[in-house]
Design a protein around this motif. Structure first.
Motif, PDB file in Angstrom:
ATOM      1  N   ARG A   1     -11.811 -29.310  -1.608  1.00  0.00           N
ATOM      2  CA  ARG A   1     -13.127 -29.924  -1.788  1.00  0.00           C
ATOM      3  C   ARG A   1     -13.696 -29.498  -3.145  1.00  0.00           C
ATOM      4  O   ARG A   1     -13.653 -28.312  -3.494  1.00  0.00           O
ATOM      5  CB  ARG A   1     -14.067 -29.474  -0.673  1.00  0.00           C
ATOM      6  CG  ARG A   1     -15.443 -30.151  -0.705  1.00  0.00           C
ATOM      7  CD  ARG A   1     -16.400 -29.442   0.241  1.00  0.00           C
ATOM      8  NE  ARG A   1     -15.862 -29.339   1.585  1.00  0.00           N
ATOM      9  CZ  ARG A   1     -15.997 -30.262   2.527  1.00  0.00           C
ATOM     10  NH1 ARG A   1     -16.661 -31.365   2.240  1.00  0.00           N
ATOM     11  NH2 ARG A   1     -15.472 -30.072   3.723  1.00  0.00           N
TER      12      ARG A   1
ATOM     13  N   THR B   1     -16.162 -28.254  -6.039  1.00  0.00           N
ATOM     14  CA  THR B   1     -17.375 -27.441  -6.082  1.00  0.00           C
ATOM     15  C   THR B   1     -18.523 -28.263  -6.656  1.00  0.00           C
ATOM     16  O   THR B   1     -18.327 -29.380  -7.151  1.00  0.00           O
ATOM     17  CB  THR B   1     -17.154 -26.204  -6.957  1.00  0.00           C
ATOM     18  OG1 THR B   1     -16.925 -26.636  -8.326  1.00  0.00           O
ATOM     19  CG2 THR B   1     -15.942 -25.398  -6.488  1.00  0.00           C
ATOM     20  N   LYS B   2     -19.717 -27.698  -6.597  1.00  0.00           N
ATOM     21  CA  LYS B   2     -20.891 -28.396  -7.139  1.00  0.00           C
ATOM     22  C   LYS B   2     -20.707 -28.684  -8.630  1.00  0.00           C
ATOM     23  O   LYS B   2     -21.016 -29.785  -9.104  1.00  0.00           O
ATOM     24  CB  LYS B   2     -22.151 -27.557  -6.911  1.00  0.00           C
ATOM     25  CG  LYS B   2     -23.413 -28.213  -7.445  1.00  0.00           C
ATOM     26  CD  LYS B   2     -24.639 -27.339  -7.186  1.00  0.00           C
ATOM     27  CE  LYS B   2     -25.892 -28.000  -7.764  1.00  0.00           C
ATOM     28  NZ  LYS B   2     -27.101 -27.148  -7.535  1.00  0.00           N
ATOM     29  N   GLN B   3     -20.189 -27.683  -9.367  1.00  0.00           N
ATOM     30  CA  GLN B   3     -19.970 -27.872 -10.801  1.00  0.00           C
ATOM     31  C   GLN B   3     -18.937 -28.964 -11.052  1.00  0.00           C
ATOM     32  O   GLN B   3     -19.074 -29.781 -11.969  1.00  0.00           O
ATOM     33  CB  GLN B   3     -19.516 -26.555 -11.441  1.00  0.00           C
ATOM     34  CG  GLN B   3     -19.266 -26.645 -12.947  1.00  0.00           C
ATOM     35  CD  GLN B   3     -20.500 -27.086 -13.705  1.00  0.00           C
ATOM     36  OE1 GLN B   3     -21.583 -26.538 -13.514  1.00  0.00           O
ATOM     37  NE2 GLN B   3     -20.356 -28.089 -14.565  1.00  0.00           N
ATOM     38  N   GLU B   4     -17.897 -28.996 -10.232  1.00  0.00           N
ATOM     39  CA  GLU B   4     -16.866 -30.023 -10.402  1.00  0.00           C
ATOM     40  C   GLU B   4     -17.408 -31.408 -10.064  1.00  0.00           C
ATOM     41  O   GLU B   4     -17.055 -32.393 -10.717  1.00  0.00           O
ATOM     42  CB  GLU B   4     -15.657 -29.684  -9.528  1.00  0.00           C
ATOM     43  CG  GLU B   4     -14.873 -28.482 -10.033  1.00  0.00           C
ATOM     44  CD  GLU B   4     -13.790 -28.050  -9.066  1.00  0.00           C
ATOM     45  OE1 GLU B   4     -12.839 -27.356  -9.503  1.00  0.00           O
ATOM     46  OE2 GLU B   4     -13.889 -28.375  -7.859  1.00  0.00           O
TER      47      GLU B   4
END
Length: 304
Positions: free
Chosen positions: A69, A71-74
């Motif tokens: 899944r 990440t937020k940054q990705e």
């Protein structure tokens, strides 16, 4: 893929070639199918449906096959690239084809390598391209010039010039997204492609609902030809073609990635001649050979 070996072609090299061929041929066909898809349907709406559908297929597939899944940054990074490549560039091209013929749209997109090379030189890598790569760029642009034909736009309407301006903006946005792809923290290639489609397609659909006379159920009124074209673009243009491009953007030099913009116009014109009754004069065939020569020079120049 790893099981295929030849004396002079290693698996990574073969993967590079296959992804290039995918982008060269499949994306060359998208201009014609975008035209078919939007003949009787609003362009932003159909572009949003295309990309969002592809993302909704690709993201669950990526997760079910074991990809992590994001990440937020990705999500933020992949979303930014999706806005540049898909919402602005792909959506803009879908609109531009309403004002200019598909062949001309493909030809103007052939200026993309110039945008990528100059942006990379002046703002990203600060490294001057090799003389051979610059020569290939010039040769390719000469071929594009022959395809367009001098004076071809002298009697162009104001609407057509609007289309031309939109395509130039698309080139700038796509070049920026291409160069950023190799510099941002992105998730796995498959997940990254899915996120970009979800964000880009979702944004296009939201804009469409505001500015076009459509609602979420408008797809049910689309003619069969538009639906068939939409399915083709989802599978071959978005899922296969864009995934191949995403891999190239992260694993190949920008000058090599940009060469697809030289080949796509040739494919687009051949398909227009074969399926849309467009004239394909001898000058266009000569220009196509010149364009392919430019591709070879840029490919060789990336090694210097």
């Amino acid at each position: 893929m790893a099981a295929i070996t030849t004396p002079n072609l290693t698996p990574p090299r073969l993967k590079l070639v296959l992804n290039l061929l995918s982008v060269y041929t499949l994306w060359g066909s998208t201009y014609l199918f975008i035209h078919f898809m939007t003949e009787h349907m609003p362009p932003l709406y159909m572009a949003g449906c295309r990309l969002l559908t592809a993302g909704l297929i690709l993201y669950p597939y990526a997760r079910l096959t074991g990809h992590a899944r994001p990440t937020k940054q990705e999500w933020l990074s992949a979303g930014l690239v999706g806005v540049l490549l898909l919402a602005i560039a792909n959506g803009g091209m879908t609109v531009a084809i309403q004002y200019v013929p598909t062949g001309i749209a493909a030809l103007l997109s052939g200026m993309l390598p110039l945008f990528i090379m100059v942006l990379n030189w002046l703002t990203f890598s600060k490294v001057k391209p090799s003389k051979l790569a610059l020569s290939g760029l010039l040769v390719g642009l000469v071929g594009i010039g022959l395809l367009v034909k001098p004076g071809g736009f002298q009697s162009t309407s104001s609407e057509s010039w609007l289309g031309i301006g939109i395509i130039m903006l698309c080139n700038l946005s796509w070049a920026t997204g291409t160069l950023l792809s190799g510099r941002l923290k992105l998730p796995n290639q498959l997940v990254s492609s899915a996120v970009q489609m979800l964000v880009g397609g979702g944004m296009l659909l939201l804009v469409s609902l505001v500015v076009e006379p459509v609602n979420l159920a408008s797809i049910s009124y689309a003619p069969t030809k538009a639906i068939a074209s939409l399915i083709y673009l989802v599978i071959f243009g978005s899922i296969i073609g864009f995934t191949s491009f995403a891999w190239l953007a992260r694993n190949a030099p920008p000058q090599l990635v940009s060469t697809y913009a030289y080949v796509n116009p040739v494919v687009a014109m051949l398909l227009g001649w074969a399926f849309a009754g467009e004239v394909l004069p001898g000058q266009s065939l000569v220009a196509g050979l010149i364009i392919l020569s430019g591709v070879v020079l840029i490919s060789l120049g990336r090694k210097r």
